[in-house]
Design an enzyme around this catalytic site. Structure first.
Site, PDB file in Angstrom:
ATOM      1  N   GLU A  87       0.798  -1.231   0.000  1.00  0.00           N
ATOM      2  CA  GLU A  87       0.000   0.000   0.000  1.00  0.00           C
ATOM      3  C   GLU A  87       0.833   1.285   0.000  1.00  0.00           C
ATOM      4  OE1 GLU A  87      -3.820  -0.049   2.233  1.00  0.00           O
ATOM      5  OE2 GLU A  87      -3.057  -1.917   3.055  1.00  0.00           O
ATOM      6  N   THR A 147      -0.323   2.164  -8.133  1.00  0.00           N
ATOM      7  CA  THR A 147      -0.923   3.425  -8.604  1.00  0.00           C
ATOM      8  C   THR A 147       0.021   4.097  -9.600  1.00  0.00           C
ATOM      9  OG1 THR A 147      -1.966   3.660  -6.453  1.00  0.00           O
ATOM     10  CG2 THR A 147      -1.974   5.612  -7.863  1.00  0.00           C
ATOM     11  N   ARG A 197      -7.912   0.270  -4.674  1.00  0.00           N
ATOM     12  CA  ARG A 197      -6.813  -0.511  -4.115  1.00  0.00           C
ATOM     13  C   ARG A 197      -6.872  -1.941  -4.634  1.00  0.00           C
ATOM     14  NH1 ARG A 197      -2.291  -2.346  -2.617  1.00  0.00           N
ATOM     15  NH2 ARG A 197      -2.248  -3.836  -0.931  1.00  0.00           N
ATOM     16  N   ASP A 227       6.115  -4.549 -11.348  1.00  0.00           N
ATOM     17  CA  ASP A 227       5.466  -4.186 -10.076  1.00  0.00           C
ATOM     18  C   ASP A 227       5.286  -5.465  -9.267  1.00  0.00           C
ATOM     19  OD1 ASP A 227       3.833  -3.219  -8.053  1.00  0.00           O
ATOM     20  OD2 ASP A 227       2.067  -2.927  -9.323  1.00  0.00           O
ATOM     21  N   GLN A 279       3.388  -6.857   0.398  1.00  0.00           N
ATOM     22  CA  GLN A 279       3.158  -7.499   1.689  1.00  0.00           C
ATOM     23  C   GLN A 279       4.297  -8.472   1.988  1.00  0.00           C
ATOM     24  OE1 GLN A 279       0.466  -6.486   0.093  1.00  0.00           O
ATOM     25  NE2 GLN A 279      -0.791  -5.640   1.696  1.00  0.00           N
TER      26      GLN A 279
END
Length: 352
Positions: A41, A46, A176, A198, A202
């Site tokens: 996150e 994005t 998200r 990408d 996590q």
């Protein structure tokens, strides 16, 4: 004479192979592989979405429909369920009994993937979201997991549930998507091929990174500035910013990246600014901070310095950028400077 011809064609063949090798070397040099790394996150996906919008084909109607059904609606339902779970844990009720009952049914009676955002469900979610009790819970966002864009989508839940709703570019940028595994995007800019890789941020995704490390032109490392007062989703005892600093050092010391430039994206500056303006100090993560607690620029500078200090023993060029990945104009501008850093470095390495 025939022999000569044969010799000539052999020569021509060798020349053609040489030319092919030279062309391959050129195109190989022109393939610039950028690895997006950072904790979960932090804004990596994005940023990749922005490059797709700015430099590739963007998103067509079918893509937008997929975002609406599979991601935006799931973001909304996931967020409201997390809020209701907190309500249940704290034994709180909403202003109307029937709404409280409906809210608890949302978490007790359905699996997340079984819920479809009908107009009726959107109306219920809208009422729950606008209840005073829920507004109080959301103020205390540090004690549970709420995605950044939850307020944005929950505020327009009724509009999203309408049958003819089509997500805008901003909706797509804000939704998200947890990246599992490795996503790749190829774009061409002024004759240079860029491969944007990408990878999931996590902790359990990180071991999947290793095979992406070969032939990397630059690492783009993402850290969310606004994470300074949050703990890890996977481990509530670990501060997200501290985890990010540790990961940054690990990546910079990895043997694969000894000669690779690292561009540091201190992202989500808008959310960071909002926290500082609310009087939330970075002292919660950095007790030794002695600057002006209400100053955005001093706080950003301090965090940036923390990242640079964490690798000061390495002879490594770090290029920091303070960004807001949902701002297309800014990312376009930032990517221009990233591109020139990388191309300059590629020229140095090829001895030109």
């Amino acid at each position: 004479a025939k022999m000569g011809m044969c010799g000539q064609s052999k020569d021509a063949n060798a020349k053609r192979i040489d030319q092919q090798l030279r062309d391959d070397a050129k195109s190989f040099r022109r393939l610039i592989k950028l690895l997006l790394l950072g904790s979960g996150e932090s804004g990596k996906s994005t940023f990749a979405k922005q490059l797709n919008i700015i430099h590739s084909h963007g998103y067509n109607d079918r893509d937008r429909e997929r975002f609406k059904e599979n991601i935006i609606q799931q973001n909304i339902i996931y967020s409201i369920r997390n809020i209701i779970n907190v309500m249940e844990e704290r034994e709180l009720t909403l202003k109307s009994k029937s709404l409280t009952k409906k809210a608890f049914e949302l978490i007790d009676e359905y699996e997340l993937e079984d819920l479809e955002l009908t107009e009726e469900l959107a109306e219920t979610i809208h009422k729950i979201w606008n209840d005073k009790v829920v507004k109080e819970i959301v103020k205390d966002y540090t004690s549970f997991h709420l995605i950044d864009s939850a307020p944005y989508f929950l505020n327009k839940v009724r509009e999203i549930a309408e049958e003819d709703f089509t997500p805008s570019q901003e909706d797509i940028l804000r939704c998200r998507v947890k990246t599992t595994g490795v996503q790749e995007l190829r774009i061409e800019i002024q004759g240079n091929q860029f491969e944007i890789v990408d990878v999931g941020g996590q902790k359990n995704e990180r071991r999947k990174w290793i095979h992406c490390f070969e032939d990397v032109s630059a690492v783009l490392f993402f850290c969310a500035l606004s994470d300074f007062d949050l703990s890890l989703y996977e481990d509530p005892d670990i501060n997200r910013m501290h985890d990010s600093l540790k990961l940054f050092r690990e990546i910079c010391t990895t043997k694969w990246f000894q000669n690779v430039d690292v561009i540091l994206f201190l992202n989500k500056r808008d959310l960071f600014q909002a926290k500082i303006d609310k009087g939330i100090s970075i002292k919660s993560a950095f007790p030794d901070y002695d600057g002006d607690e209400g100053s955005y620029s001093e706080s950003v500078s301090y965090i940036q310095q923390k990242f640079l200090d964490s690798v000061e023993d390495l002879e490594k060029q770090i290029y920091p950028q303070v960004t807001c990945a949902t701002d297309t104009d800014q990312i376009q501008h930032v990517f221009e400077s990233v591109k020139s850093i990388i191309l300059r470095r590629a020229l140095e390495l090829s001895g030109l």
